[in-house]
Design a protein around this motif. Structure first.
Motif, PDB file in Angstrom:
ATOM      1  N   MET A 555      27.590 -63.452  37.068  1.00 23.07           N
ATOM      2  CA  MET A 555      26.778 -63.918  38.199  1.00 23.07           C
ATOM      3  C   MET A 555      27.671 -64.343  39.370  1.00 23.07           C
ATOM      4  O   MET A 555      27.389 -64.035  40.534  1.00 23.07           O
ATOM      5  CB  MET A 555      25.903 -65.100  37.774  1.00 23.07           C
ATOM      6  N   GLY A 556      28.739 -65.062  39.067  1.00 30.02           N
ATOM      7  CA  GLY A 556      29.649 -65.490  40.125  1.00 30.02           C
ATOM      8  C   GLY A 556      30.315 -64.319  40.811  1.00 30.02           C
ATOM      9  O   GLY A 556      30.491 -64.303  42.037  1.00 30.02           O
ATOM     10  N   ALA A 557      30.685 -63.303  40.031  1.00 28.72           N
ATOM     11  CA  ALA A 557      31.358 -62.135  40.597  1.00 28.72           C
ATOM     12  C   ALA A 557      30.426 -61.347  41.510  1.00 28.72           C
ATOM     13  O   ALA A 557      30.811 -60.960  42.621  1.00 28.72           O
ATOM     14  CB  ALA A 557      31.886 -61.248  39.473  1.00 28.72           C
ATOM     15  N   VAL A 558      29.180 -61.095  41.050  1.00 27.32           N
ATOM     16  CA  VAL A 558      28.280 -60.291  41.889  1.00 27.32           C
ATOM     17  C   VAL A 558      27.817 -61.078  43.116  1.00 27.32           C
ATOM     18  O   VAL A 558      27.530 -60.489  44.161  1.00 27.32           O
ATOM     19  CB  VAL A 558      27.082 -59.749  41.080  1.00 27.32           C
ATOM     20  N   ALA A 559      27.765 -62.408  43.005  1.00 30.06           N
ATOM     21  CA  ALA A 559      27.427 -63.212  44.184  1.00 30.06           C
ATOM     22  C   ALA A 559      28.513 -63.075  45.245  1.00 30.06           C
ATOM     23  O   ALA A 559      28.220 -63.038  46.449  1.00 30.06           O
ATOM     24  CB  ALA A 559      27.251 -64.671  43.791  1.00 30.06           C
ATOM     25  N   ALA A 623      27.398 -65.875  53.652  1.00 30.07           N
ATOM     26  CA  ALA A 623      26.135 -66.453  53.191  1.00 30.07           C
ATOM     27  C   ALA A 623      25.932 -66.103  51.721  1.00 30.07           C
ATOM     28  O   ALA A 623      26.237 -64.985  51.289  1.00 30.07           O
ATOM     29  CB  ALA A 623      24.984 -65.918  54.031  1.00 30.07           C
ATOM     30  N   TYR A 624      25.440 -67.062  50.953  1.00 29.46           N
ATOM     31  CA  TYR A 624      25.144 -66.857  49.539  1.00 29.46           C
ATOM     32  C   TYR A 624      23.662 -67.071  49.292  1.00 29.46           C
ATOM     33  O   TYR A 624      23.017 -67.880  49.974  1.00 29.46           O
ATOM     34  CB  TYR A 624      25.950 -67.830  48.672  1.00 29.46           C
ATOM     35  N   PRO A 625      23.102 -66.364  48.320  1.00 27.87           N
ATOM     36  CA  PRO A 625      21.689 -66.587  47.987  1.00 27.87           C
ATOM     37  C   PRO A 625      21.498 -67.947  47.330  1.00 27.87           C
ATOM     38  O   PRO A 625      22.475 -68.577  46.891  1.00 27.87           O
ATOM     39  CB  PRO A 625      21.378 -65.449  47.016  1.00 27.87           C
TER      40      PRO A 625
END
Length: 707
Positions: A555-559, A623-625
């Motif tokens: 999750m951290g990588a794809v974010a 920007a992050y979701p």
């Protein structure tokens, strides 16, 4: 109003930056939040009250901030919880399993959080509750019942429990006639129990000071545990010791392994004074496990190039010099992932292109397959105490069909349905559809995607929850999960991305998602998300990505790599501080992890590779979701400070988006809440977050109204 618009009304916790600099292989690293890792972290995992006040205050402030931001979701979370609770069979019970003159089973009482361990005579109806999990849990902030196992003479019960969430179990035993408990309590175990044949002792695995399973001991009932006899010890911190009983209950099997190789030992449970017998010594790249049969030992192994495994056997009395016989040959792409033995039958589970099969072979060599037709389904072997009779207990479920448990007669092929999972309130499998599809990765590989949705889902791009893991060779099962249908009934498509790093397509799939190939895991997941968009099922911004532990690293990588693709991220106990953790050999899981990620202490190449994708070290000015990040204070696997540091780094560097929400369970560890209803509260909040992240209705309306 945009999702989580009210987040701007609240000020997120800002941890003080205290730069900690260190250099490795000519590269200087500055970690602003290293101080969040308590110096006495081992004590804090064992006893949360030992956590320094400064750090506790930060975690509690994070919880308060997350609760404030998520307050508007309370009606929806409450409604989803109510729906989930309504799908639970309150008095759920296992089909009884016969052992001698008794039938043993586990069940729940109405509104009970924990299991009851029960038995009744095989020729009668009078039930005895041998162990009451709800009673044992009274007054405890956390309680998880590990193993509960009756002795071979049916007079005693030994059981283990974890009362902190740190996976350190205590083992107790009781007399079933009187109910009296033994005064001798075995501490610091992994929870596994194997009785000796005389019912006067049991084997167990002890954890070391770094929370690693390292030794097997024999405990005599009534004796001081300090005098327990050591059976086997492993001194290499990169190896784990696992203990189990053979189906025949003639032997205990001790497996010592890391992520690259293994070795197995046999303990004769009728003669525990005899030394454990080594099957094959460890050798680089050799992986195997064994199962004793009546007179032969069966082995599942990758030896001699059988990377997707084959099955061999040898006479039990000829381990030191006998010849191995091939029972099932290696076939590339067909992964043999589990095997067991009856007196006259060998049984195994295999998987090919995500699809599991159950196979069996009789002593005379005849093979058979038990076939199920669902496009996305899961098979699992259940406990059955009878070794002599060829009755296999098997569970089957699919993404649309609740679990069914069968007794399957291997000799006659007769299949008897013992239980079909009840879903109170009604569940109609025909109202849903499942499918196995394949996305194309950047290098041309076909990545499987399992998906399920309502047949009356609105056409066009809709919301998706995309789940992924991709590590350690673990294959994500396509099993029924009643908790998902609150989301699916609100128009979501639920999908599982079977990315590289698992074994859904065999061992090659695993090897292509580890070490120098690890980034395939991340690009596979992104390819799956884009494939769903290309099919017209969703679009960027309507996908919520979810994963836990190593899947939290995903999750951290794809974010970091594709933030615009996702409307939200749910990261449960995420392994995100990769460089700091894998460079620290004192942490519980670091030495065993070097075969999975590489050893950055010894190799500059590995160090730079980890640094290139470690989520914590690659947070960008972008920007992050919205993100919901979860941690467990007593978690020895992914320590609490990894998600806490990550949340701070995201807020400090991001240029927009969010919010970044961190919720730490102050009373639990890696698995979260242990009670069956307590766990639903966490599930309901995640689903409410997912609905809000894609702009859905958060008023708590019924699914029909929201569609």
């Amino acid at each position: 109003m945009p999702p989580f618009a009210r987040a701007s009304s609240f000020t997120p916790p800002r941890a003080e930056r205290r730069p900690h600099r260190f250099a490795a292989h000519g590269v200087e690293i500055c970690d602003d939040y290293a101080w969040i890792r308590a110096q006495n972290w081992r004590d804090a995992i064992r006893d949360p009250s030992a956590l320094p006040l400064e750090i506790r205050t930060l975690l509690e402030a994070e919880n308060a901030y997350a609760d404030s931001v998520l307050a508007d979701l309370a009606p929806l979370a409450d409604k989803i919880y109510e729906e989930m609770e309504g799908r639970i069979d309150e008095t759920d019970s296992d089909p009884p399993a016969r052992d001698g003159d008794w039938l043993y089973y586990r069940r729940y009482r109405a509104e009970g959080q924990h299991e009851l361990i029960c038995r009744r005579p095989a020729d009668g109806c009078d039930e005895t509750i041998l162990l009451d999990g709800d009673l044992l849990a009274e007054g405890k902030d956390f309680f998880d019942l590990g193993e509960a196992l009756h002795s071979p003479d049916h007079k005693l019960l030994a059981y283990s429990c974890d009362e902190r969430g740190n996976e350190l179990h205590r083992i107790r035993w009781r007399d079933l006639a009187s109910g009296a408990e033994g005064a001798d309590i075995v501490e610091h175990c992994d929870g596994t129990i194997v009785w000796t044949r005389d019912s006067r002792a049991f084997l167990y695995t002890r954890m070391d000071d770094d929370f690693r399973s390292a030794q097997v001991f024999l405990h005599r009932l009534g004796a001081d545990p300090a005098t327990d006899r050591l059976i086997l010890s492993e001194t290499d911190p990169g190896w784990f010791v696992r203990l189990r009983a053979a189906r025949s209950r003639s032997h205990a099997v001790i497996k010592i392994s890391d992520h690259d190789c293994s070795e197995c030992w046999l303990v004769d449970l009728a003669a525990t004074e005899s030394p454990a017998r080594l099957v094959l010594p460890r050798r680089e790249g050799l992986r195997y496990d064994v199962e004793p049969g009546r007179d032969r030992l069966f082995m599942r192994t990758n030896s001699d190039g059988a990377f997707d495994y084959k099955l061999l056997s040898i006479a039990l009395d000829a381990l030191d010099g006998g010849e191995w016989r091939e029972e099932v040959p290696h076939r590339p792409g067909r992964m043999i992932f589990n095997a067991t033995a009856f007196a006259d039958w060998l049984v195994w589970l295999e998987r090919e292109d995500c699809k599991p099969r159950l196979m069996a072979k009789s002593r005379n060599g005849a093979e058979e397959e038990l076939h199920f037709d669902a496009p996305c389904h899961h098979l699992r072997l259940q406990r059955n105490f009878d070794f002599e009779q060829p009755i296999l207990r098997l569970s089957y479920s699919s993404l649309t069909e609740p679990e069914e448990i069968y007794d399957y007669d291997l000799a006659t092929r007769a299949r008897v349905l013992l239980k079909r999972q009840k879903v109170p309130g009604g569940h109609v499998p025909a109202a849903y559809e499942s499918r196995l599809d394949f996305a194309t990765a950047p290098d041309g590989e076909k990545v499987p995607i399992s998906m399920v949705w309502r047949r009356d889902r609105k056409p066009g791009p809709g919301p998706v929850l995309l789940y992924g893991y991709g590590a350690y060779g673990s294959a994500l099962p396509d099993s029924f999960d009643e908790t998902l249908f609150s989301l699916i009934d609100r128009g979501f498509l639920y999908a599982i991305a079977h990315v590289r790093g698992g074994t859904e397509k065999g061992s090659r799939w695993y090897e292509a998602g580890k070490l120098e190939h690890k980034t395939n895991t991340f690009t596979d997941f992104i390819s799956c998300a884009r494939h769903l968009c290309a099919l017209g099922l969703t679009e960027p911004g309507k996908i919520v990505a979810e994963g836990g532990s190593a899947g939290g690293m995903l999750m951290g990588a794809v974010a970091n790599l594709a933030p615009d693709l996702f409307g939200g991220i749910i990261a449960e106990v995420p392994f995100v501080d990769v460089v700091n953790t894998i460079c620290d050999a004192s942490l519980p899981l670091t030495p065993p992890e070097w075969h999975e990620w590489g050893n950055p202490i010894e190799s500059a190449e590995v160090f730079r590779r980890l640094l290139s994708y470690s989520p914590y070290d690659n947070v960008k000015a972008q920007a992050y979701p919205p993100m919901l990040i979860e941690a467990g204070l007593t978690d020895p696997r992914v320590t609490y400070w990894e998600p806490a540091k990550w949340a701070q780094a995201l807020r400090a560097r991001m240029t927009g988006g969010g919010p970044i929400l961190l919720k730490t369970n102050m009373d639990a560890g890696h698995g979260g809440a242990a009670g069956r209803y307590d766990g639903l509260e966490e599930d309901a909040l995640r689903q409410a977050f997912a609905v809000a992240a894609v702009g859905g209705d958060i008023r708590g309306e019924s699914p029909d109204a929201s569609r």
